[in-house]
Each structure stands twice: as C-alpha cells, then as structure tokens.
Write an enzyme that holds these catalytic residues in place. Structure first.
Site, PDB file in Angstrom:
ATOM      1  N   LYS A   1     -45.229  -9.021  20.637  1.00  0.00           N
ATOM      2  CA  LYS A   1     -45.224 -10.469  20.477  1.00  0.00           C
ATOM      3  C   LYS A   1     -44.234 -11.103  21.445  1.00  0.00           C
ATOM      4  CE  LYS A   1     -44.275 -14.021  17.057  1.00  0.00           C
ATOM      5  NZ  LYS A   1     -43.515 -14.305  15.828  1.00  0.00           N
TER       6      LYS A   1
ATOM      7  N   LYS B   1     -45.714  -2.324  26.806  1.00  0.00           N
ATOM      8  CA  LYS B   1     -46.181  -2.127  25.443  1.00  0.00           C
ATOM      9  C   LYS B   1     -46.582  -3.484  24.855  1.00  0.00           C
ATOM     10  CE  LYS B   1     -44.276  -1.193  20.987  1.00  0.00           C
ATOM     11  NZ  LYS B   1     -43.251  -0.714  20.106  1.00  0.00           N
TER      12      LYS B   1
ATOM     13  N   LYS C   1     -30.726  -1.293  21.294  1.00  0.00           N
ATOM     14  CA  LYS C   1     -30.364  -2.558  20.657  1.00  0.00           C
ATOM     15  C   LYS C   1     -28.866  -2.808  20.649  1.00  0.00           C
ATOM     16  CE  LYS C   1     -34.535  -3.625  18.330  1.00  0.00           C
ATOM     17  NZ  LYS C   1     -35.312  -3.700  17.102  1.00  0.00           N
TER      18      LYS C   1
END
Ligand code: TRP
Length: 337
Positions: free
Chosen positions: A202, A199, A120
């Site tokens: 959303k 994976k 990230k």
C-alpha cells in the site's frame, strides 16, 4: 459435525493482520485467500492485531476506524464468522500476559537478528523495546491458541521460526505443552506490485484495493508495467518475464490463460488489451467483496456483534492456555496453601 467435534477433530490455525484499514491485492494473494480456504479444513482464529499496530506512526485517533475497516474487508473477502473466530487482539488481554511469560525465555540475540527489526529500528533515534519484542507478542498470539498452523506471507517466515524456538525453549523448561506451529506460505512467493519491481504494498502505491470499483481498478491497472522489451503493440512479448501475466495466472479464469499467453507471444494482442482483460478479471472478483463491504458499512452493528462474539470465544481458549502456562511457571501461590 457437532459443536464438540468441531474443536477436537480439526487442526487449529491462527493468523493475524495489522489494521491498515485497506486490504489490497497483495494482502489478498499473499495470505487472505489462504485464510478463506483454510476455514473449510481447520478450526481458525483470525485476529486484527491492533497492539502490534500501535508501534507504527499512525495517529491513535484513526486506529479505531482502521480496525473496523479491516474487519469489514476481512468479512468482505470471505472470512466467515460462522466458520471461524474473528476478533481484535486487544480485546483478548491474555495475549500480552503470555508475551511477558515468553519474554523470560526468548533470547535477545535472536530478536536482534530479525530482519524486520533491523530494518525498522533504523527509522528511530531511540528504538522502542516494543519493536524488539514484537515477535514475542506474535508468538503469544499464536501459541495462546496452541495453533498448529499459521497462514502468512513470505515475509513472516522468520517470525514463525522464532515462535517455534520460543515454544521449544518454554517446553524444555516447563514441560511439553505448546505445539511448534508450521508456517503455511502460499507458493506464489513474493508478489510484485503493478510497477513490476517492488513488493506489492500500500505504501508504495503499486497495488489496488480489493474494494476498488471498475474505474479505480482500470486507473491502477492501465499503467501496470509489462514486458519492457515490448514497445509496439504487435511486438512479440515474453509472458514469462511479464508481471501482468504472472498476475493473470493468479486472478484470471484459468481457461483464458493459454490464449492470453499465446497472443502475447505472437504479438497478436497488445499490452493495453491484455491489461483490460486483467482489469476485468479483478473487477469481477472484487464485485462481491464490494457488495458485502457496502452492506457491512451500512450495518456496523453486525460487525460489532461478530467481533464481540469472536473475542468471547477466543478469550475462553486463551484463558485456559494462560492458566496452564502460569501454573507450570509457578504463578499459582494458592496451590501452596
Ligand atoms: N507480524 C504480522 C505481519 O506484520 C502480523 C501478526 C501479528 C501475525 N501477530 C500474528 C501474523 C500472528 C500471524 C500470526 O503481517
């Protein structure tokens, strides 16, 4: 079992989920199904972690609605406020204070090695320190309830290891107090999305909401990737490589599985029909979720009451832990009077 036995005789669980608004099949299979089951055996604390969510790019104006929607989805899948404590993280301010106390023992080097941090932090020109600190707050979320077990998805294994390290380091310095909680990770492992590759998530659009109706479910499932070598409808298939078959085993009535497997292997049922059965299984499973969510959406006061009561129960435990931790760390000058 009476009220006092309830807390004492059971092991304690804490878990958290970010308020992404929508719960999808991957969340359900990866962790939430465990949350629901664990309510029978453990004293459970479940938290919607909005203070973790403010590290994302989401618009603050949307966060309250995403938090409420998450609460509705959790209640819809069977998180039961009669049998657990459901609350919003920012309602229990003790977590952030304990996180600060843990910052005094958490090693920077370990935090820098967290895979999630490494991934990230790439997205920023200037990485906020909160991103590095994220797992310290997570450790506080867990340890403030002195939880024994934490049901989470595979991706949280490393954060749990760090939580244990923080507990160990703190205990070594201030005396045995925090347990080293176990990660409870479902055996299903990594759940691949309907694309059969990445994976389930959303943001990749390869999943289906647990509140989807029959048409939406079929809209998602019809394009799911099956065995790529199976081209014609009567080609023999390989269930062992087919992701839809893997998902069948997780969601479809187990008594139907042997037939589904055999008909695939012998090419007597095509992939489209097989996916129809899967879509039906999902819709059947989701129907009660949708019904409960609809009710709650029409009665937001009920959700508010659940979260208020949950925060109050959580706060009582959190305050006790924080007081003990503060005192052991010498943050109790009155004791010197
Ligand atoms: N980091 C977790 C996730 O992204 C969310 C989380 C925050 C959590 N605090 C927690 C999970 C405490 C378990 C326990 O999924």
């Amino acid at each position: 079992m009476n009220e006092t036995d309830y807390g004492k005789s059971r092991k304690r669980v804490l878990s958290g989920i970010q308020p992404t608004g929508e719960v999808h099949l991957g969340n359900y299979l990866g962790a939430l199904r465990q949350w629901v089951h664990m309510q029978d055996e453990y004293e459970c604390f479940y938290s919607i972690v909005d203070q973790h969510a403010i590290l994302g790019e989401g618009d603050p104006a949307d966060l309250p609605a995403r938090t409420l929607d998450m609460a509705i989805s959790l209640l819809a899948v069977g998180v039961d406020p009669e049998r657990c404590t459901l609350f919003v993280q920012s309602d229990v301010r003790e977590h952030v204070e304990l996180a600060w106390l843990f910052n005094t023992v958490a090693p920077v080097g370990d935090l820098e090695r967290m895979t999630q941090y490494k991934d990230k932090s790439q997205r920023y020109d200037s990485t906020p320190v909160g991103l590095l600190n994220y797992p310290v707050l997570q450790a506080a979320d867990i340890l403030i309830y002195r939880a024994d077990a934490v049901p989470v998805g595979e991706d949280q294994r490393q954060h749990l290891e760090l939580t244990r390290d923080i507990a160990r380091k703190w205990n070594a310095r201030y005396g045995e107090y925090f347990p080293e909680p176990d990660a409870i990770i479902p055996e299903v492992g990594r759940i691949k999305g309907l694309d059969g590759e990445a994976k389930m998530s959303k943001s990749l659009g390869n999943t289906v909401s647990i509140l989807a109706d029959e048409d939406e479910v079929w809209g998602r499932v019809r394009s799911a990737v099956t065995d790529p070598q199976r081209v014609r409808r009567d080609d023999p298939g390989r269930p062992e490589v087919c992701n839809v078959f893997t998902l069948h085993k997780l969601m479809t009535d187990p008594s139907l599985i042997p037939d589904i497997e055999e008909q695939c292997r012998f090419g007597t049922r095509g992939c489209v029909d097989c996916k129809r059965i899967f879509a039906e299984s999902l819709s059947r499973r989701f129907a009660p979720f949708r019904e409960r969510a609809e009710h709650l959406r029409a009665h937001p006061d009920e959700v508010r009451d659940v979260l208020e009561a949950g925060a109050e129960r959580a706060r009582a435990v959190a305050r006790e832990t924080l007081d003990e931790a503060r005192s052991r760390m010498g943050l109790c000058w009155r004791s010197a009077l």
